[in-house]
Write a protein that holds these residues in place. Structure first.
Motif, short mmCIF file in Angstrom:
data_model
loop_
_atom_site.label_atom_id
_atom_site.label_comp_id
_atom_site.label_asym_id
_atom_site.label_seq_id
_atom_site.Cartn_x
_atom_site.Cartn_y
_atom_site.Cartn_z
N SER A 104 -17.55 2.15 -18.39
CA SER A 104 -16.49 1.04 -18.02
C SER A 104 -15.09 1.20 -18.68
O SER A 104 -14.55 0.29 -18.02
CB SER A 104 -18.07 -0.33 -18.38
OG SER A 104 -17.99 -0.67 -20.38
N HIS A 108 -12.20 3.54 -14.21
CA HIS A 108 -12.70 2.08 -13.32
C HIS A 108 -11.41 2.41 -11.47
O HIS A 108 -11.32 1.68 -11.47
CB HIS A 108 -12.43 1.03 -13.70
CG HIS A 108 -11.15 1.32 -14.90
ND1 HIS A 108 -10.46 1.12 -14.76
CD2 HIS A 108 -11.48 0.96 -16.37
CE1 HIS A 108 -9.01 1.54 -15.36
NE2 HIS A 108 -10.33 0.85 -16.88
N ILE A 126 -15.98 0.94 -12.32
CA ILE A 126 -15.46 -0.32 -12.18
C ILE A 126 -15.85 -1.14 -11.86
O ILE A 126 -17.10 -1.26 -11.49
CB ILE A 126 -14.67 0.11 -10.35
CG1 ILE A 126 -13.66 -0.34 -10.35
CG2 ILE A 126 -15.51 1.03 -9.48
CD1 ILE A 126 -12.55 -0.14 -9.10
N THR A 153 -20.84 -3.42 -13.56
CA THR A 153 -19.93 -1.96 -12.34
C THR A 153 -20.34 -1.12 -11.58
O THR A 153 -21.63 -1.46 -11.29
CB THR A 153 -19.37 -0.98 -13.20
OG1 THR A 153 -21.11 -0.21 -13.92
CG2 THR A 153 -19.14 -1.14 -14.55
#
Length: 994
Positions: A104, A108, A126, A153
Motif C-alpha cells: 500500500s 499504487h 492502489i 486496496t
C-alpha cells in the motif's frame, strides 16, 4: 480417482527459517524497505479479525519487481509469504507468521487507462477511492465498492473477491477483472484471464511450468465439473471457497477469475487489468421503513425487478448503536418510521429517469403486502449522510458503552435474496439458542438485495467456555446457511474463521478439489499457510482467547472511564477497520495526519494501537517485551500529533493522544534526564511565559528570538526545531483586564472568560475581542486574577503528574463560580478541550470537574445556545474559509460556529484540511518539521494559495494561526472568530476596541 492430479495440500510440518539469514538476504537484494524490528512485526500482527500471528518480517516493495525479488529470497530460505493490501480483512487472511508484503505504501500506480475499451491496468497497492478519483475525467469507475472504499486496496479486493453495496449493479470483483499478472511461489510468472482453446493450446505447447499449471487446471475442472455445478450455490454472493466455477467452459476457463478471492494462498498478484463501468451521475435514494428486519428482507424480491443499483438493509438496533455513539446524527433524522429499513438507490443518466424508477417501485409496493413508510431523497448531500449510516455498521456495533464486546466470525453469510427473510428468522432463533439475542443483542444489516447479512456477535472470547461456545455456534450457523443453499461468506472470505467449515458447505469432494488446486500452485504450502486449505482451527491463534493475560498497568494517570479503568481494554479498542489509513485529501476526517504523510502502518492509529496491545504482553513470546520502557512503542508514538482526530473519526473511538500521554508519563518516570529538552521548554511553557510577562521582558525576549543568528541559538538552547518562535505580547490579557474591569449590563448573567496561556500571553487581542462580544450580547465578563493553567502542555508532553497538580489547582480556583452554575468561556480550542475532555478522564469522580465539563462553552456556543434572541453583528458580504482546529473537530464540534456565522450573514467554506500539522508542541519538536510542514501542504496551504487576499481565514487555534503565519506564501493571517465578529461591531459603530 484421477491420478494425474497432485494430492491435496495437508498441513505440513513448518520448517525452521533462519530469520537472520533471511533478513540479510532481503536487505541485500530487495530495493524496497525490509523490516524485521519488533515494532514493525507488532504493527502487522493482526488485521480486522479475531486472529493474531506475529510475522517473521515485513517487506514494503517500491515496485512489483521488488516483490518478485522478495519472494525469490523467501523461496530460497523456505519462508512463507503473505501478500497484504489495506489489512482490513475480517476472517484472518491478513495475519500470518510469514514474510508480509505490504503493497500500500508505494505500489499504487495506474499504469494505463483505455477509456474506449473501459479497462485500466493498476498495481495492487492502489486504494479504491484514489483509483476512482484518477478515473473521474473518463466518466468511468471500478464498480465494486466495499464500505472500506476510502482505504481498501485493489490487491486486497482481488484477494477477498470484494463486493460492497454497488455490487447490486456491478457484481463482485471476479465479475470485473479482465486479466491478472501473477507470481507463483516457485517464481513462475504470467498474465492470465479467460482462455480459449486456441490460446490454451499455445500455452500448453510451450512445455514450461505455466503449461503444466494449465494442464492440471483442465484436469481438475474435468474431474470435478459435475460436483462444482451441483455444490456451488447459485446465489449472487458466494465468496467462500476457491472460484473453481471460473474454470468451467461456460465461464471461458478464466484463470484470473479462479485466482480472485484466493486470499494470497495460491499466487501473488503483481498487476491487474480491471474492467470499468460508466459513472451514473444522477441518483435517487428511497428509504423504506418496516416493522422488523425479517419483514424488510421479505420485501426484497418485490424490489429487485425494478433494478436498483444498491439495495441495503439495516435494523433499528444498528440505528440505536449509532445514536449511542453519536454517529451520523443528522442523517438518522432522515429515516422513515419503522424498526428496520431498506435503502433502495436508483441511478440513471438524468434525475427524472432515476426518480421515475423510484416512483414505479413505490407504486407497485403500495398495492402489495410490502407497503412501507417512505422517505424519498434526491438531495446528494442527504443521500451521502444516509450512506454513512450504513457504512458505519462495523464501527457502530463495536465497543458500545455498558455492553459486551462484539466480534466478527459470522459476519457476512449469504443466501438467495428470495430466502433472506426465512434465513434471518432462523439466524435470530440461533442467536436466542446460544444466549446472544436480547433487546441489546446483535444488529443485522447488509447487502439485502444480494442476500448478504452483516452482524457482530457478543462472543465471549476471553474464557475457555466462551471460546468453546463460539466454536459450537459457528458450526451450527454453517449448517443452517448450508441448509438454505447459501454461503458461509458473502463478502469477507474464509481465511481462518471459516476455512475449516468449508466441508459443511461444499462437501468432501469439492474441498478435496480445493486442496488439489492449492497443490497445483503452491505444493509446499508457503503462500499464506493455514488459511482456506489445511486451515488452522477457527479457535486457534486468537488475538484474545482464554489464555490472553495482559499485564494491565496500575498507577495510571488517566482513569480510562470508558474502558472500565483498564489501559489494556483501551489499547484493545481498535477493531482494525483502518479508517485511520486515509489517503484522500478530502472527506472531513482529521485522523491520522502522520499516516497521511508517511504511509507507514505504524504511524496510523491502528498500527500504534497494535504496538500498545503487544506491549502489554498478553501472549507469550510477543515481539515487545519491555513494557513501558519500549523504544519501539516510543518511536511509533513519536509522530503522533496528539490531534485527537481518532477520538471522533475512529469508529471504535480510539484516543491515541491520551494513550500517548499515558505512555510517555510511564516511559520517562523516574528518568527525567532521558526526556527531550523540548519536553521541558514546551511542556513548561505556561510558567516560562508567565515569567516573561511578569518581568516585562517580552520586548527583549522577542528581539532575541527574532534576530538572525540569535534566533538559531534560542531554538538550539530550547531543543526545538529551527523555525519562527511565537512572539510574547507586551501586555497580557489579564493585565489589560485588571486595568479595564468589567463593563456592560450583565443582563444575561456572568460568564468567566478563561485566560488560557496562548490567548493571555501571546494573542491577548483575541481575548479583548471576546470580552467586547460577550458584553455586547448582554453578559458580564469576569476573569481570574491569578495565573492559572489547564495543564495542556504538560498533558501533551506526558508530564501527567505535573498536569494533574496544575489542573487540580485550577479546578479549586474555579469551583465557587462553577457551583453557582456559572459558565466558563474558552477561546483556545485545545485548552477548552482539556476542560471538556481530558479533565473528566483524569478526575472522573470529581464533581467540580464534571461541572467544569458541562459548563465550559465555546464563544459560538455562548452566543447561540446560551444567548436567546442574540443577533450577531452583520458579516454580510464577508467571504471566509475556516481551518477548524483538530481538537475542536474531535471534542467540541463546529456546528455552533457554523450556525453563528450563518446568522451573521457570512459566506464561510470549511476547509477539508484536517490537522494543520503544528498540533501544539509537535511541530516544534526536533525531527518533526518535515512531517509538520507536509501535513499543512496536503490541503491547507494549497487551499490558502487559491484563496484571494480579501477572504478571511478563520483559525481559532493558536497552532493553526502559527502554522499559517509561517508557511502560507500568500500572506494570509489566521483570525479568531472573536476577532472577525468584533471587527463587524466596530465597523458598525466606528468605535475602537475598549
Amino acid at each position: 480417482m484421477t491420478t494425474d492430479l497432485p494430492d491435496p495440500v495437508v498441513r505440513p510440518v513448518t520448517p525452521e527459517v533462519d530469520v537472520t539469514a533471511l533478513e540479510s538476504a532481503l536487505r541485500a537484494r530487495v530495493a524496497g524497505e525490509v523490516r524485521f524490528d519488533a515494532g514493525s512485526r507488532a504493527a502487522y500482527s493482526t488485521d480486522a479479525s479475531n486472529f493474531r500471528q506475529v510475522p517473521i518480517g515485513v517487506v514494503v516493495p517500491r515496485t512489483p519487481e521488488d516483490a518478485v525479488q522478495a519472494i525469490a529470497v523467501a523461496r530460497e530460505h523456505g519462508a512463507p509469504v503473505l501478500s497484504r493490501g489495506g489489512g482490513t480483512s475480517l476472517a484472518g487472511q491478513c495475519t500470518n507468521t510469514a514474510v508480509v508484503l505490504d503493497w500500500s505504501k508505494y505500489c499504487h500506480q495506474v499504469e494505463s487507462v483505455d477509456a474506449e475499451a473501459r479497462t485500466c491496468v493498476v498495481q495492487p497497492g492502489i486504494v479504491l477511492d484514489d483509483l476512482n478519483r484518477h478515473l473521474a475525467p473518463t466518466g468511468l469507475r471500478f464498480g465494486p465498492e466495499p464500505a472500506t472504499h476510502m482505504n481498501c486496496t485493489i490487491g486486497g479486493m482481488i484477494g477477498n473477491n470484494s463486493c460492497g453495496a454497488t455490487a447490486q449493479r456491478t457484481g463482485k470483483v471476479v465479475d470485473n477483472i479482465a486479466a491478472l499478472e501473477v507470481l507463483c511461489y516457485d517464481g513462475t510468472r504470467f498474465w492470465c484471464g479467460e482462455t480459449g482453446d486456441e490460446e490454451y493450446h499455445r500455452i500448453e505447447h510451450r512445455g514450461d511450468r505455466r503449461a503444466e499449471i494449465y494442464r492440471q487446471l483442465r484436469r481438475l475442472r474435468d474431474r470435478y465439473a459435475d460436483e462444482i455445478r451441483a455444490r456451488f450455490p447459485d446465489i449472487p454472493r458466494r465468496v467462500s471457497g476457491y472460484n473453481l466455477d471460473s474454470l468451467l467452459p461456460e465461464h471461458g476457463f478464466d484463470v484470473a477469475g479462479l485466482l480472485v478471492g484466493s486470499e494470497s494462498t495460491l499466487v501473488t498478484v503483481l498487476r491487474a487489468k480491471l474492467e470499468l463501468v460508466p459513472v451514473l451521475e444522477h441518483r435517487t435514494l428511497v428509504v423504506l421503513g418496516y416493522s422488523s428486519v425479517d419483514k424488510a428482507a421479505d420485501a426484497v424480491p418485490a424490489i429487485l425487478p425494478h433494478e436498483p443499483v444498491a439495495l441495503e438493509g439495516l435494523d433499528s438496533k444498528l440505528i440505536r448503536d449509532e445514536q449511542i455513539k453519536h454517529l451520523n446524527p443528522e442523517a438518522l433524522t432522515q429515516l422513515p418510521r419503522g424498526r428496520a429499513f431498506l435503502m433502495v438507490q436508483f441511478a440513471a443518466k438524468s434525475p427524472d429517469e432515476a426518480d421515475a424508477q423510484a416512483h414505479t417501485m413505490l407504486d407497485e409496493l403500495r398495492d402489495s403486502d410490502h407497503h412501507a413508510d417512505v422517505a424519498f431523497l434526491d438531495d446528494p448531500d442527504r443521500e451521502k449522510e444516509l450512506w454513512r449510516v450504513r457504512e458505519a455498521g462495523l464501527g457502530a456495533t463495536a465497543h458500545l458503552p455498558g455492553r459486551p464486546d462484539t466480534f466478527e466470525g459470522w459476519e457476512d453469510s449469504a443466501v438467495a435474496p428470495d430466502r433472506l427473510g426465512d434465513y434471518l428468522r432462523r439466524l435470530s432463533a440461533l442467536y436466542a439458542e446460544f444466549g446472544y439475542a436480547s433487546d441489546t443483542g446483535p444488529s443485522l444489516y447488509g447487502h439485502f438485495g444480494q442476500g448478504c447479512v452483516h452482524t457482530r456477535i457478543p462472543f465471549d472470547l476471553y474464557s475457555a467456555g466462551g471460546v468453546a461456545t463460539y466454536r459450537k455456534f459457528m458450526e451450527r450457523a454453517a449448517d443452517v446457511v448450508s441448509e438454505f443453499g447459501g454461503s458461509l461468506s458473502g463478502e469477507h472470505g474464509d481465511g481462518q474463521s471459516r476455512g475449516e467449515l468449508l466441508p459443511r458447505m461444499f462437501g468432501v469432494d469439492v474441498v478435496r478439489a480445493f486442496g488439489q488446486l492449492k497443490a497445483i500452485f503452491d505444493p509446499g504450502d508457503r503462500m499464506n499457510p493455514g488459511k482456506v486449505v489445511a486451515p488452522h482451527p477457527l479457535d486457534a491463534d486468537l488475538r484474545l482467547g482464554s489464555d490472553w493475560s495482559p499485564a494491565d498497568p496500575q498507577g495510571l494517570y488517566f482513569r480510562f472511564p470508558h474502558d472500565g479503568g483498564s489501559f489494556a481494554e483501551a489499547a484493545n479498542r481498535c477493531v482494525g477497520v483502518g479508517r485511520c489509513r486515509q489517503h484522500a485529501t478530502s472527506g472531513g476526517q482529521v485522523m491520522c495526519p502522520s499516516y497521511q504523510v508517511t504511509g507507514e502502518e505504524e504511524h496510523s492509529t491502528r498500527g500504534r494501537a497494535r504496538l500498545l496491545f503487544e506491549m502489554l504482553g498478553g501472549h507469550a513470546g510477543g515481539p515487545i517485551t519491555d513494557g513501558w520502557r519500549s523504544s519501539e512503542v516510543r518511536e511509533a508514538l513519536d509522530l503522533c500529533l496528539a490531534c485527537k482526530g481518532c477520538k471522533t473519526d475512529c469508529p471504535a473511538n480510539v484516543d491515541m493522544a491520551t494513550y500517548k500521554a499515558e505512555f510517555l508519563a510511564h516511559h520517562y518516570r523516574h528518568r527525567p534526564w532521558e526526556r527531550p529538552r523540548s519536553d521541558l521548554t514546551m511542556g513548561w511553557l505556561p510558567l516560562i511565559a508567565q515569567a516573561v510577562s511578569r518581568t516585562r521582558l517580552a520586548p527583549v525576549v522577542n528581539a532575541l528570538t527574532h534576530t538572525p543568528g540569535l534566533a538559531r541559538l534560542a531554538t538550539s538552547a530550547a531543543g526545538v526545531e529551527h523555525r519562527e518562535l511565537p512572539r510574547f505580547a507586551h501586555q497580557s490579557l489579564q493585565q489589560w483586564y485588571a486595568r479595564r474591569g468589567p463593563r456592560g449590563s450583565g443582563a444575561r448573567g456572568t460568564v468567566l472568560l478563561w485566560p488560557d496561556t496562548f490567548t493571555n500571553l501571546f494573542h491577548p487581542h483575541i481575548g479583548r475581542a471576546a470580552v467586547e462580544l460577550a458584553e455586547d450580547a448582554g453578559w458580564r465578563v469576569e476573569m481570574p486574577r491569578r495565573a492559572l493553567c489547564c495543564g495542556l502542555t504538560w498533558i501533551s508532553t506526558g508530564q501527567l503528574a505535573t498536569a494533574k497538580r496544575v489542573l487540580r489547582r485550577t479546578v479549586r480556583a474555579l469551583a465557587p463560580h462553577l457551583r453557582q452554575g456559572g459558565l466558563v468561556l474558552g477561546l483556545e480550542p485545545s485548552c477548552t478541550t482539556v476542560f471538556r475532555g481530558d479533565a473528566p478522564e483524569l478526575f472522573p469522580g470529581d464533581h467540580d470537574v464534571r461541572r467544569l465539563r458541562g459548563q465550559t462553552v465555546t464563544l459560538a456556543e455562548l452566543l447561540t445556545q446560551h444567548s436567546p434572541g442574540y443577533r450577531p453583528p452583520s458579516l454580510t458580504g464577508t467571504e471566509a474559509v475556516a481551518q477548524v482546529h483538530c481538537h475542536q473537530h474531535a471534542v467540541l464540534g463546529w456546528d455552533a460556529d457554523e450556525e453563528l456565522l450563518r446568522r451573521a450573514g457570512a459566506r464561510v467554506r470549511r476547509l477539508d484540511s484536517g490537522c494543520c500539522g503544528l498540533a501544539g508542541n509537535f511541530g516544534f519538536e526536533r525531527g518533526h518539521l518535515e512531517v509538520s510542514e507536509a501535513c499543512a501542504e496536503r490541503v491547507l496551504l494549497p487551499a490558502l494559495r487559491e484563496t484571494g487576499p480579501g477572504t478571511a481565514v478563520l483559525a481559532d487555534g493558536f497552532s493553526c494561526r502559527t502554522q499559517i503565519h509561517e508557511f502560507d506564501s500568500g500572506g494570509h493571517e489566521g483570525v479568531h472568530l472573536a476577532e472577525l465578529l468584533a471587527t463587524a461591531i466596530r465597523r458598525g459603530t466606528g468605535a475602537p476596541v475598549r
